[in-house]
Design a protein around this motif. Structure first.
Motif, PDB file in Angstrom:
ATOM      1  N   PHE A 234       0.833  -1.202   0.000  1.00  0.00           N
ATOM      2  CA  PHE A 234       0.000   0.000   0.000  1.00  0.00           C
ATOM      3  C   PHE A 234       0.866   1.250   0.000  1.00  0.00           C
ATOM      4  O   PHE A 234       1.785   1.381   0.800  1.00  0.00           O
ATOM      5  CB  PHE A 234      -0.874  -0.009   1.266  1.00  0.00           C
ATOM      6  CG  PHE A 234      -1.898   1.098   1.321  1.00  0.00           C
ATOM      7  CD1 PHE A 234      -3.205   0.876   0.900  1.00  0.00           C
ATOM      8  CD2 PHE A 234      -1.561   2.353   1.817  1.00  0.00           C
ATOM      9  CE1 PHE A 234      -4.152   1.898   0.962  1.00  0.00           C
ATOM     10  CE2 PHE A 234      -2.505   3.377   1.878  1.00  0.00           C
ATOM     11  CZ  PHE A 234      -3.805   3.136   1.454  1.00  0.00           C
TER      12      PHE A 234
ATOM     13  N   ILE B 105      -2.784   5.170  -3.766  1.00  0.00           N
ATOM     14  CA  ILE B 105      -3.743   6.278  -3.742  1.00  0.00           C
ATOM     15  C   ILE B 105      -3.008   7.609  -3.626  1.00  0.00           C
ATOM     16  O   ILE B 105      -2.052   7.735  -2.854  1.00  0.00           O
ATOM     17  CB  ILE B 105      -4.801   6.121  -2.612  1.00  0.00           C
ATOM     18  CG1 ILE B 105      -5.856   7.227  -2.689  1.00  0.00           C
ATOM     19  CG2 ILE B 105      -4.170   6.057  -1.231  1.00  0.00           C
ATOM     20  CD1 ILE B 105      -7.075   7.003  -1.799  1.00  0.00           C
ATOM     21  N   GLN B 106      -3.438   8.564  -4.452  1.00  0.00           N
ATOM     22  CA  GLN B 106      -2.934   9.932  -4.329  1.00  0.00           C
ATOM     23  C   GLN B 106      -3.889  10.683  -3.425  1.00  0.00           C
ATOM     24  O   GLN B 106      -5.049  10.896  -3.777  1.00  0.00           O
ATOM     25  CB  GLN B 106      -2.842  10.584  -5.706  1.00  0.00           C
ATOM     26  CG  GLN B 106      -2.269  11.992  -5.642  1.00  0.00           C
ATOM     27  CD  GLN B 106      -1.999  12.554  -7.028  1.00  0.00           C
ATOM     28  OE1 GLN B 106      -1.403  11.900  -7.867  1.00  0.00           O
ATOM     29  NE2 GLN B 106      -2.465  13.767  -7.264  1.00  0.00           N
ATOM     30  N   MET B 107      -3.406  11.055  -2.255  1.00  0.00           N
ATOM     31  CA  MET B 107      -4.275  11.695  -1.275  1.00  0.00           C
ATOM     32  C   MET B 107      -4.342  13.201  -1.528  1.00  0.00           C
ATOM     33  O   MET B 107      -3.687  13.724  -2.415  1.00  0.00           O
ATOM     34  CB  MET B 107      -3.780  11.402   0.140  1.00  0.00           C
ATOM     35  CG  MET B 107      -3.860   9.933   0.536  1.00  0.00           C
ATOM     36  SD  MET B 107      -5.548   9.261   0.568  1.00  0.00           S
ATOM     37  CE  MET B 107      -6.214  10.032   2.054  1.00  0.00           C
TER      38      MET B 107
ATOM     39  N   ILE C 118      -0.354  15.223   4.791  1.00  0.00           N
ATOM     40  CA  ILE C 118      -0.896  14.849   6.108  1.00  0.00           C
ATOM     41  C   ILE C 118      -1.752  13.599   5.918  1.00  0.00           C
ATOM     42  O   ILE C 118      -1.597  12.590   6.608  1.00  0.00           O
ATOM     43  CB  ILE C 118      -1.762  15.990   6.689  1.00  0.00           C
ATOM     44  CG1 ILE C 118      -0.945  17.265   6.864  1.00  0.00           C
ATOM     45  CG2 ILE C 118      -2.385  15.562   8.005  1.00  0.00           C
ATOM     46  CD1 ILE C 118      -1.768  18.477   7.306  1.00  0.00           C
ATOM     47  N   ALA C 119      -2.655  13.696   4.957  1.00  0.00           N
ATOM     48  CA  ALA C 119      -3.565  12.580   4.691  1.00  0.00           C
ATOM     49  C   ALA C 119      -2.790  11.338   4.255  1.00  0.00           C
ATOM     50  O   ALA C 119      -3.154  10.203   4.600  1.00  0.00           O
ATOM     51  CB  ALA C 119      -4.577  12.982   3.614  1.00  0.00           C
TER      52      ALA C 119
ATOM     53  N   CYS D 256      -1.360   9.637   7.268  1.00  0.00           N
ATOM     54  CA  CYS D 256      -2.450   9.024   8.042  1.00  0.00           C
ATOM     55  C   CYS D 256      -2.952   7.753   7.347  1.00  0.00           C
ATOM     56  O   CYS D 256      -3.204   6.735   7.998  1.00  0.00           O
ATOM     57  CB  CYS D 256      -3.612  10.005   8.209  1.00  0.00           C
ATOM     58  SG  CYS D 256      -3.189  11.481   9.150  1.00  0.00           S
ATOM     59  N   ALA D 257      -3.088   7.816   6.030  1.00  0.00           N
ATOM     60  CA  ALA D 257      -3.635   6.671   5.288  1.00  0.00           C
ATOM     61  C   ALA D 257      -2.717   5.458   5.400  1.00  0.00           C
ATOM     62  O   ALA D 257      -3.187   4.326   5.550  1.00  0.00           O
ATOM     63  CB  ALA D 257      -3.865   7.045   3.824  1.00  0.00           C
TER      64      ALA D 257
ATOM     65  N   ILE E 251      -0.796   4.697   7.824  1.00  0.00           N
ATOM     66  CA  ILE E 251      -0.918   4.141   9.182  1.00  0.00           C
ATOM     67  C   ILE E 251      -2.170   3.264   9.265  1.00  0.00           C
ATOM     68  O   ILE E 251      -2.126   2.140   9.775  1.00  0.00           O
ATOM     69  CB  ILE E 251      -0.969   5.268  10.235  1.00  0.00           C
ATOM     70  CG1 ILE E 251       0.377   6.002  10.278  1.00  0.00           C
ATOM     71  CG2 ILE E 251      -1.325   4.712  11.609  1.00  0.00           C
ATOM     72  CD1 ILE E 251       0.377   7.270  11.130  1.00  0.00           C
ATOM     73  N   GLY E 252      -3.270   3.775   8.722  1.00  0.00           N
ATOM     74  CA  GLY E 252      -4.509   2.986   8.713  1.00  0.00           C
ATOM     75  C   GLY E 252      -4.314   1.668   7.985  1.00  0.00           C
ATOM     76  O   GLY E 252      -4.742   0.603   8.448  1.00  0.00           O
ATOM     77  N   ALA E 253      -3.629   1.719   6.845  1.00  0.00           N
ATOM     78  CA  ALA E 253      -3.425   0.499   6.050  1.00  0.00           C
ATOM     79  C   ALA E 253      -2.486  -0.464   6.765  1.00  0.00           C
ATOM     80  O   ALA E 253      -2.665  -1.687   6.706  1.00  0.00           O
ATOM     81  CB  ALA E 253      -2.877   0.864   4.671  1.00  0.00           C
TER      82      ALA E 253
ATOM     83  N   LEU F   7      -2.313  -1.029   9.827  1.00  0.00           N
ATOM     84  CA  LEU F   7      -3.055  -1.729  10.879  1.00  0.00           C
ATOM     85  C   LEU F   7      -3.874  -2.905  10.348  1.00  0.00           C
ATOM     86  O   LEU F   7      -4.281  -3.764  11.116  1.00  0.00           O
ATOM     87  CB  LEU F   7      -3.953  -0.740  11.624  1.00  0.00           C
ATOM     88  CG  LEU F   7      -3.212   0.056  12.693  1.00  0.00           C
ATOM     89  CD1 LEU F   7      -4.011   1.261  13.142  1.00  0.00           C
ATOM     90  CD2 LEU F   7      -2.862  -0.835  13.894  1.00  0.00           C
TER      91      LEU F   7
ATOM     92  N   ALA G 126       1.574  13.138  12.190  1.00  0.00           N
ATOM     93  CA  ALA G 126       1.165  11.736  12.040  1.00  0.00           C
ATOM     94  C   ALA G 126       2.347  10.787  12.192  1.00  0.00           C
ATOM     95  O   ALA G 126       2.189   9.644  12.621  1.00  0.00           O
ATOM     96  CB  ALA G 126       0.472  11.529  10.689  1.00  0.00           C
TER      97      ALA G 126
ATOM     98  N   ALA H 120      -8.827  10.440   6.890  1.00  0.00           N
ATOM     99  CA  ALA H 120      -7.619  10.061   6.158  1.00  0.00           C
ATOM    100  C   ALA H 120      -7.106   8.699   6.645  1.00  0.00           C
ATOM    101  O   ALA H 120      -6.749   7.830   5.841  1.00  0.00           O
ATOM    102  CB  ALA H 120      -6.541  11.135   6.316  1.00  0.00           C
TER     103      ALA H 120
ATOM    104  N   SER I 187      -7.308  -0.602   2.022  1.00  0.00           N
ATOM    105  CA  SER I 187      -6.457  -1.777   2.140  1.00  0.00           C
ATOM    106  C   SER I 187      -7.271  -3.024   2.468  1.00  0.00           C
ATOM    107  O   SER I 187      -6.846  -4.134   2.157  1.00  0.00           O
ATOM    108  CB  SER I 187      -5.362  -1.555   3.187  1.00  0.00           C
ATOM    109  OG  SER I 187      -5.915  -1.365   4.470  1.00  0.00           O
TER     110      SER I 187
END
Ligand SMILES: Cc1ncc(C[n+]2csc(CCOP(=O)(O)OP(=O)(O)O)c2C)c(N)n1
Ligand code: SF4
Lengths: 382, 267
Positions: A25, A53-55, A59-60, A63-64, A66-68, A70, A90, B73, B81
């Protein structure tokens, strides 16, 4: 087996290495001189079943990833100076919540928008202290394409081993120049898989209770263990806590898991150090010129050596002491106002023997810039 | 399943003030989820920072309590994912629309499937009562001692314009409607926005002399009306409640799976 030799840009090497390491990712936002990393991954990642993904901003992006991470993925973002500044909050979250992730900063000249298309190594201290609060961080760098590959794979491995963000500090010259890369074979470089908990579903799982070796087995979001992740100080369940014992214990854990492994994390290369009387210390693109200088001086019989650092943080104090003890002069070659030079002075017994050879005008430091400093040190003028 | 099956009793008591609307949202959100028959393992709640965002600590899902304004975000990374997860993102009005406004419009534009809940109490509760982009002109706040001159957003219009494919509004007084809307929002295959007018008696209520929590909820009862009602025609000042948008448009993760196919990868 197809052609394993490529002639490509440093940024592309980083992409090849990330894919080799098992990248799943990527989230990012375009910025010179790192953009090629995003462009190549937009093409390559879906071919490997991964996601790009192009955020809306950096910042985003941070963050993205980190979410992925997890959900069990290997994750990456790439940026340059201004974007790296935006990521700092972040990045601190990833330190606090112990999220494996890799952040590439292909450095350009700052502060601010600075000098976008030119070289600098001015973000060394930002990588160390960019986010607020006491913490530890791992930052790696490289001077040539083969090492960009190796260090990128190392970054993914260390992120998993220490459950931490790892910063790859490249620079504009290494990122943009083209040179040869010999692609390592599959399985040639060991890859660290995520350490997953062996606790069964239904049994109380403590996501933030470290094992004796300091490691914390993880459980993917979507799996059988439901737990809380937060950027607040937290207990072993990940639930916010302001208990002084817990706060102190967690901060010590976050710092010690990295600082007490500084020797294991240290990556460096030695050139002619066995009998060197004068030692150059350098890293990234600067080390290319430093090596050239040392090679030519050796041909003239002068006892110069080069210590090339690849791990910048945690700073390898012990390596510096071991390799430079007894050196008449130590010359730190870098493209900033002495960010690593300061660390070297702190590390050695005789800081008065440490000198800086630098360039901070957006122009690549070349061998004659370094030779000029060497002449000055010898009192020979320029 | 009952609401109790979805909470982490270990982490109670909660931090909210007596009368805070956020607890009512928690209760009805769990009632809505309870009616869906989903496994708790399939649900991820991602929140930011604020009194409202603390909701994630109390629910027995995978929970990610993030940074002020950044919940969407983080949630985008989780969802893209692992698209099979159901992602719910409760936010405060400041969290969603001041510091997080950029992420809000872009998540809506992408139409990535997740449920954004804006718990709109028109104030910054957690930091002690500063004005938010939803306070509106004339209101008092610690940072608006001479009354607020900032115009406010209309969250519904903003979400619509940004491309959200499910947009609704309700209040903490209308709990049946809240649970029903939340249930539909969670089932919606796209980006859904639910604005819930909520009360902060401690700061917004007290400073603006709006009475206690019950008075503030009565205000929601008296000053809102179903979309397109006769009452609205007679009194255009009333705020409409209900589902404003419910469209079926391509969802982001599904579109990305097509990219993977096109590129020859397998997902
Ligand atoms: C980057 C950053 N800026 C500011 C803050 C301080 N802060 C925490 S919560 C908050 C506002 C909370 O208001 P809202 O989002 O409306 O939620 P509520 O507390 O009212 O539920 C602010 C300004 C922060 N935590 N992080
Ligand atoms: S300060 Fe306001 S928003 Fe925060 S818990 Fe109290 S009532 Fe609720």
């Amino acid at each position: 087996m197809g052609s394993q030799v490529k002639f490509i840009q440093g940024n592309e090497v980083c992409v090849e290495a990330a894919l080799y390491a098992g990248l799943d990712f990527f989230a990012g936002y375009p910025i010179t001189p790192s953009t090629e990393i995003a462009e190549h991954l937009a093409y390559r990642l879906p071919q490997a079943g991964g996601k790009f993904i192009q955020m809306e901003d950096e910042i985003a992006s941070m963050c993205a990833i980190i979410g992925a991470s997890l959900t069990g993925q290997k994750v990456l973002t790439a940026t340059s100076g201004p974007g790296f500044s935006l990521m700092q909050e972040a990045l601190g979250y990833a330190v606090m919540a112990e999220i494996p992730c890799v952040i590439v900063n292909v450095q350009r000249g700052g502060p601010s928008t600075g000098i976008p298309t030119h070289i600098s190594q001015g973000d060394v201290n930002q990588a160390r202290w960019g986010t607020h609060g006491d913490h530890a961080i791992i930052a790696l760098t490289a001077s040539n394409h083969q090492d960009v590959f190796a260090m990128t794979v190392e970054a993914f491995n260390m992120a998993e081993t220490y459950r931490t963000p790892v910063v790859l500090l490249f620079d504009e010259v290494v990122g943009h120049m083209r040179e040869k890369l010999i692609l390592p074979q599959t399985n040639e470089i060991p890859l660290v898989k995520r350490l997953k908990t062996s606790v069964d579903g239904g049994v109380d799982y403590h996501p933030y209770l470290a094992r004796e070796d300091g490691r914390l087995p993880m459980s993917d979001f979507g799996g059988v263990h439901r737990y809380n992740v937060t950027g607040l100080y937290h207990d072993m369940w990940g639930f916010p806590s302001d208990n002084p014992k817990i706060v102190h214990g967690l901060l010590r854990h976050l710092v010690d898991k990295i600082e007490s492994n500084a020797d294991t994390i240290a990556r460096y290369k030695e050139h002619y150090l066995e009998d060197a009387k004068k030692v150059l210390i350098s890293y990234g693109a600067s080390a290319r010129s430093a090596l050239h200088v040392v090679n030519t001086l050796r041909q003239k019989g002068q006892k110069y050596g080069l210590l090339e650092l690849q791990t910048l943080w945690p700073f390898p104090h012990q390596v510096i002491r071991d390799r430079c003890n007894g050196a008449e002069h130590i010359i730190v070659v870098e493209m900033n106002l002495g960010q690593i030079c300061r660390e070297v002075k702190n590390a050695v017994d005789h800081p008065d023997r440490v000198f800086l050879a630098n360039r901070v005008d957006g122009v690549f430091i070349n061998p004659s810039d370094i030779r000029q400093t060497l002449r000055l040190i010898q009192g020979r003028g320029v | 399943m009952s609401v109790k099956d979805y909470i982490r009793e270990r982490f109670f008591p909660h931090i909210w003030c007596a009368g805070c609307g956020h607890g009512i949202v928690l209760n009805n959100l769990l009632r809505a989820v309870g009616g869906l028959g989903m496994s708790k393992n399939e649900i991820v709640m991602v929140s930011g920072i604020g009194c409202s965002s603390r909701i994630s600590g109390y629910v027995d899902f995978h929970t990610l309590h993030t940074l002020h304004g950044r919940a969407l975000a983080f949630a985008t990374g989780v969802k893209l994912s692992k698209p099979e997860l159901n992602v719910i993102v409760p936010m405060g009005d400041g969290d969603a629309l001041a510091i997080g406004g950029n992420h809000f419009i872009h998540a809506a534009r992408r139409n990535i499937a997740m449920t954004a809940i804006v718990m709109n109490n028109r104030i910054y509760g957690m930091t002690g009562g500063q004005y938010s982009p939803l306070s509106g002109p004339g209101k008092l706040a610690t940072t608006a001692p001479y009354r607020n001159i900032d115009q406010d957003f209309d969250i519904v219009k903003l979400a619509k314009a940004a491309g959200a494919t499910f947009v609704a509004r309700t209040t903490t007084y209308h709990i049946q409607q809240m649970a029903d809307i939340l249930r539909q929002a969670i089932l919606h295959d796209g980006f859904s926005v639910v604005e819930i007018l909520s009360q902060c008696p401690t700061y917004f209520g007290r400073r603006n002399k709006l009475g206690n929590a019950a008075d503030m909820m009565k205000f929601f009862k008296d000053n809102t009306t179903p979309i397109g009602s006769k009452a609205k025609k007679e009194n255009p000042e009333l705020t409409e409640r209900g589902i404003f948008v419910q469209n079926d448009l391509p969802e982001y993760c599904a579109e990305y799976d097509k990219i993977i196919k096109k590129a020859g990868g397998s997902c």
